[in-house]
Write a protein that holds these residues in place. Structure first.
Motif, PDB file in Angstrom:
ATOM      1  N   GLY A   6       0.815  -1.197   0.000  1.00  0.00           N
ATOM      2  CA  GLY A   6       0.000   0.000   0.000  1.00  0.00           C
ATOM      3  C   GLY A   6       0.854   1.254   0.000  1.00  0.00           C
ATOM      4  N   VAL A   7       0.213   2.391   0.290  1.00  0.00           N
ATOM      5  CA  VAL A   7       0.904   3.682   0.257  1.00  0.00           C
ATOM      6  C   VAL A   7       0.501   4.532   1.450  1.00  0.00           C
ATOM      7  CG1 VAL A   7       1.164   3.740  -2.254  1.00  0.00           C
ATOM      8  CG2 VAL A   7      -0.914   4.675  -1.212  1.00  0.00           C
ATOM      9  N   ARG A   8       1.382   5.435   1.820  1.00  0.00           N
ATOM     10  CA  ARG A   8       1.067   6.456   2.821  1.00  0.00           C
ATOM     11  C   ARG A   8       0.915   7.772   2.074  1.00  0.00           C
ATOM     12  NH1 ARG A   8       4.913   5.512   6.054  1.00  0.00           N
ATOM     13  NH2 ARG A   8       3.714   4.250   7.522  1.00  0.00           N
ATOM     14  N   VAL A   9      -0.194   8.476   2.290  1.00  0.00           N
ATOM     15  CA  VAL A   9      -0.494   9.680   1.509  1.00  0.00           C
ATOM     16  C   VAL A   9      -0.751  10.875   2.421  1.00  0.00           C
ATOM     17  CG1 VAL A   9      -1.461   8.306  -0.370  1.00  0.00           C
ATOM     18  CG2 VAL A   9      -2.994   9.230   1.391  1.00  0.00           C
ATOM     19  N   ARG A  10      -0.587  12.064   1.832  1.00  0.00           N
ATOM     20  CA  ARG A  10      -0.920  13.314   2.496  1.00  0.00           C
ATOM     21  C   ARG A  10      -1.930  14.057   1.639  1.00  0.00           C
ATOM     22  NH1 ARG A  10       3.704  15.742   2.228  1.00  0.00           N
ATOM     23  NH2 ARG A  10       4.516  15.102   4.260  1.00  0.00           N
ATOM     24  N   ASN A  11      -3.066  14.435   2.204  1.00  0.00           N
ATOM     25  CA  ASN A  11      -4.081  15.144   1.426  1.00  0.00           C
ATOM     26  C   ASN A  11      -3.844  16.650   1.473  1.00  0.00           C
ATOM     27  OD1 ASN A  11      -5.104  16.097   3.885  1.00  0.00           O
ATOM     28  ND2 ASN A  11      -6.821  14.662   3.926  1.00  0.00           N
ATOM     29  N   GLY A  12      -4.731  17.409   0.852  1.00  0.00           N
ATOM     30  CA  GLY A  12      -4.556  18.847   0.754  1.00  0.00           C
ATOM     31  C   GLY A  12      -4.596  19.564   2.080  1.00  0.00           C
ATOM     32  N   LEU A  13      -5.150  18.923   3.118  1.00  0.00           N
ATOM     33  CA  LEU A  13      -5.202  19.505   4.460  1.00  0.00           C
ATOM     34  C   LEU A  13      -3.994  19.125   5.295  1.00  0.00           C
ATOM     35  CD1 LEU A  13      -8.988  18.829   5.254  1.00  0.00           C
ATOM     36  CD2 LEU A  13      -7.949  20.947   4.422  1.00  0.00           C
ATOM     37  N   GLY A  14      -3.094  18.346   4.691  1.00  0.00           N
ATOM     38  CA  GLY A  14      -1.904  17.920   5.416  1.00  0.00           C
ATOM     39  C   GLY A  14      -2.096  16.665   6.237  1.00  0.00           C
ATOM     40  N   GLU A  15      -3.257  16.021   6.118  1.00  0.00           N
ATOM     41  CA  GLU A  15      -3.542  14.815   6.892  1.00  0.00           C
ATOM     42  C   GLU A  15      -2.858  13.596   6.266  1.00  0.00           C
ATOM     43  OE1 GLU A  15      -8.053  16.214   8.246  1.00  0.00           O
ATOM     44  OE2 GLU A  15      -7.728  15.011   6.434  1.00  0.00           O
ATOM     45  N   ILE A  16      -2.267  12.774   7.098  1.00  0.00           N
ATOM     46  CA  ILE A  16      -1.574  11.568   6.648  1.00  0.00           C
ATOM     47  C   ILE A  16      -2.492  10.358   6.820  1.00  0.00           C
ATOM     48  CG2 ILE A  16       0.415  10.053   6.985  1.00  0.00           C
ATOM     49  CD1 ILE A  16       1.198  12.731   5.884  1.00  0.00           C
ATOM     50  N   THR A  17      -2.595   9.558   5.754  1.00  0.00           N
ATOM     51  CA  THR A  17      -3.435   8.360   5.780  1.00  0.00           C
ATOM     52  C   THR A  17      -2.682   7.200   5.145  1.00  0.00           C
ATOM     53  OG1 THR A  17      -5.390   9.757   5.470  1.00  0.00           O
ATOM     54  CG2 THR A  17      -5.664   7.387   5.110  1.00  0.00           C
ATOM     55  N   GLU A  18      -2.914   5.999   5.659  1.00  0.00           N
ATOM     56  CA  GLU A  18      -2.350   4.791   5.062  1.00  0.00           C
ATOM     57  C   GLU A  18      -3.438   4.054   4.295  1.00  0.00           C
ATOM     58  OE1 GLU A  18      -0.377   2.443   7.994  1.00  0.00           O
ATOM     59  OE2 GLU A  18       1.292   3.861   8.200  1.00  0.00           O
ATOM     60  N   ILE A  19      -3.104   3.668   3.055  1.00  0.00           N
ATOM     61  CA  ILE A  19      -4.054   2.970   2.193  1.00  0.00           C
ATOM     62  C   ILE A  19      -3.462   1.619   1.820  1.00  0.00           C
ATOM     63  CG2 ILE A  19      -5.291   3.014  -0.005  1.00  0.00           C
ATOM     64  CD1 ILE A  19      -5.147   6.057   0.082  1.00  0.00           C
ATOM     65  N   SER A  20      -4.111   0.555   2.225  1.00  0.00           N
ATOM     66  CA  SER A  20      -3.636  -0.793   1.915  1.00  0.00           C
ATOM     67  C   SER A  20      -4.043  -1.200   0.511  1.00  0.00           C
ATOM     68  CB  SER A  20      -4.213  -1.798   2.926  1.00  0.00           C
ATOM     69  OG  SER A  20      -3.796  -1.484   4.239  1.00  0.00           O
ATOM     70  N   ALA A  21      -3.248  -2.068  -0.102  1.00  0.00           N
ATOM     71  CA  ALA A  21      -3.547  -2.536  -1.460  1.00  0.00           C
ATOM     72  C   ALA A  21      -2.921  -3.901  -1.684  1.00  0.00           C
ATOM     73  CB  ALA A  21      -3.030  -1.545  -2.490  1.00  0.00           C
ATOM     74  N   ASP A  22      -3.597  -4.717  -2.460  1.00  0.00           N
ATOM     75  CA  ASP A  22      -3.028  -5.995  -2.880  1.00  0.00           C
ATOM     76  C   ASP A  22      -2.036  -5.795  -4.010  1.00  0.00           C
ATOM     77  OD1 ASP A  22      -4.571  -7.870  -1.214  1.00  0.00           O
ATOM     78  OD2 ASP A  22      -6.271  -7.049  -2.301  1.00  0.00           O
ATOM     79  N   LEU A  23      -2.223  -4.726  -4.778  1.00  0.00           N
ATOM     80  CA  LEU A  23      -1.313  -4.407  -5.872  1.00  0.00           C
ATOM     81  C   LEU A  23      -1.243  -2.890  -5.986  1.00  0.00           C
ATOM     82  CD1 LEU A  23       0.390  -5.585  -8.270  1.00  0.00           C
ATOM     83  CD2 LEU A  23      -1.628  -5.226  -9.695  1.00  0.00           C
ATOM     84  N   THR A  24      -0.021  -2.377  -6.173  1.00  0.00           N
ATOM     85  CA  THR A  24       0.182  -0.931  -6.307  1.00  0.00           C
ATOM     86  C   THR A  24       0.845  -0.657  -7.646  1.00  0.00           C
ATOM     87  OG1 THR A  24       0.446  -0.727  -3.908  1.00  0.00           O
ATOM     88  CG2 THR A  24       1.229   1.109  -5.257  1.00  0.00           C
ATOM     89  N   VAL A  25       0.377   0.380  -8.342  1.00  0.00           N
ATOM     90  CA  VAL A  25       0.883   0.691  -9.682  1.00  0.00           C
ATOM     91  C   VAL A  25       1.378   2.130  -9.725  1.00  0.00           C
ATOM     92  CG1 VAL A  25       0.363   0.790 -12.148  1.00  0.00           C
ATOM     93  CG2 VAL A  25      -0.744  -0.940 -10.708  1.00  0.00           C
ATOM     94  N   ASP A  26       2.604   2.303 -10.211  1.00  0.00           N
ATOM     95  CA  ASP A  26       3.190   3.635 -10.408  1.00  0.00           C
ATOM     96  C   ASP A  26       2.849   4.102 -11.816  1.00  0.00           C
ATOM     97  OD1 ASP A  26       4.696   5.916 -10.671  1.00  0.00           O
ATOM     98  OD2 ASP A  26       6.560   5.042  -9.925  1.00  0.00           O
ATOM     99  N   ALA A  27       1.934   5.064 -11.915  1.00  0.00           N
ATOM    100  CA  ALA A  27       1.562   5.663 -13.197  1.00  0.00           C
ATOM    101  C   ALA A  27       1.850   7.164 -13.151  1.00  0.00           C
ATOM    102  CB  ALA A  27       0.081   5.410 -13.493  1.00  0.00           C
TER     103      ALA A  27
END
Length: 409
Positions: free
Chosen positions: A148-169
């Protein structure tokens, strides 16, 4: 009640990072196969993007498959019947769009802001969870595999998103691939990564222009000392001008795109004529180009790349958009075919990607060498102008791999 499958670890949740043509089209194809897909994009659409904005005829078949063809045609972009290549002295050679293949006899030129927005809207309408203004700051890993990935949204909040498959596009920036590279070297060695010393040899510039002296239905390519550029109409009577030039020249002019056009691009006689009265309607976009060819398709286990992140082809071929859509189609099919045997996905993807694109990339590398030398450029354009057959074969060579393996799958 149906029995649940006992096959181990089917791929069911997929994160695609980057909502350009590769990422959005991949998300569309995967969600239609029943996968849960999250599409993460750093920017807010619509937005401008550095690109030649040339959509070759074969792309229209993909737009039809994706359910956005009518929307793309309704944008009002120019239908490109031919591309004309000009050497600095003004001699030219023409390539008809119909030679590229596909059912359509003309290419299409529309802005990336319009094209990408329509693909994103289509993905959202089909059920893709779209997260705009969201930046990936890290990869989640478990026992060496990306989960998965760790992301930061426009408000600066950090969230972790799990995934079975991750794609770099994420295109040429290859955001996830670079994060993966840092993870690989952490704790292993303090020796500096030798790749960090490589200087970007080229810089790309792009702007939409008004008041160009260009015939409708034509894309023009200009070769000049240290680079080349393209010009074609898009929608609203504007033209897209995108060019690549040596980084040393950019430094010499202090990064001023206007001065570069006036003093270098306009050394091409045809460019000097078409751009004489042109004015940009927004500030020039610029980006460093760190090379061409195939990249790492599997930077870490359970992390795949697609589009420009997987392979970047020379813009003068006009096939970059096509490769983005083709690679997304290939990967979506592989994932769907192997949803219950995910351990096969990476290896099959490497094989099919190579089968589809490797010869094409090699041919374009040879053409790049020809285009980079003014003397050879003049000779090549003169020679090709004598043979329609040679021009048609060369045009198709920048698209087709000549291998029938992929078409049979």
């Amino acid at each position: 009640m149906k029995n649940k499958s006992k096959i181990r670890n089917p791929k069911s949740e997929i994160v695609v990072v980057g909502a350009g043509p590769a990422g959005a089209s991949l998300a569309i194809r995967l969600v239609r196969e029943g996968f849960r897909v999250r599409l993460i994009e750093r920017e807010k659409f619509p937005r401008h993007k550095l690109c030649g904005e040339f959509i070759s005829p074969e792309c229209l078949r993909h737009f039809g498959d994706l359910g956005v063809l009518d929307e793309m045609l309704a944008v009002g972009g120019d239908r490109i019947a031919e591309t004309v290549f000009y050497e600095p002295g003004g001699r030219s050679v023409s390539v008809a769009s119909q030679w590229f293949g596909g059912e359509a006899r003309s290419a299409l030129s529309i802005s990336r802001s319009e094209m990408d927005l329509r693909l994103l809207e289509r993905a959202r309408a089909l059920g893709v969870e779209v997260l705009e203004e969201t930046q990936v700051v890290d990869l989640l890993t478990d026992k060496g595999e990306v989960c998965g990935v760790r992301v930061r949204n426009g408000l600066g909040e950090i969230t972790e998103i799990s995934a079975d498959l991750t794609v770099d596009a994420t295109g040429r920036s290859r955001v996830l691939t670079k994060i993966a590279g840092r993870k690989e070297v952490q704790g292993k060695s303090k020796i500096q990564n030798p790749k960090s010393k490589i200087q970007n040899p080229l810089v790309g510039f792009k702007a939409h222009l008004k008041n160009v002296r260009l015939e409708a239905g034509v894309c023009e390519i200009y070769f000049f000392p240290g680079g080349y550029g393209g010009l074609s109409y898009i929608e609203d009577g504007l033209a897209n001008h995108c060019f690549l030039i040596e980084a040393e020249t950019v430094r010499r002019f202090g990064g001023d795109a206007g001065k570069i056009v006036e003093n270098v691009v306009s050394l091409n006689k045809r460019a000097a004529l078409t751009l004489k009265d042109a004015e940009p309607v927004f500030d020039w976009l610029a980006v460093s180009i760190d090379g061409f060819g195939r990249r790492d398709l599997t930077p870490l286990p359970n992390l795949l790349t697609v589009g420009d992140a997987a392979a970047f082809i020379d813009p003068f071929t006009g096939s970059g958009m096509l490769m983005a859509l083709e690679s997304a189609e290939i990967l979506s099919r592989i994932v769907a075919e192997n949803r219950f045997s995910p351990e096969k996905i990476e290896e099959i993807y490497k094989l099919r990607h190579s089968d589809k694109f490797q010869k094409r990339l090699r041919i374009c590398a040879l053409l790049r060498r020809l285009a980079s030398a003014p003397g050879l450029t003049r000779w090549g354009i003169s020679a090709l102008s004598l043979s329609r057959t040679a021009r048609e074969m060369l045009a198709r060579a920048t698209r087709n791999s000549f291998s029938t393996g992929e078409s049979k799958r």
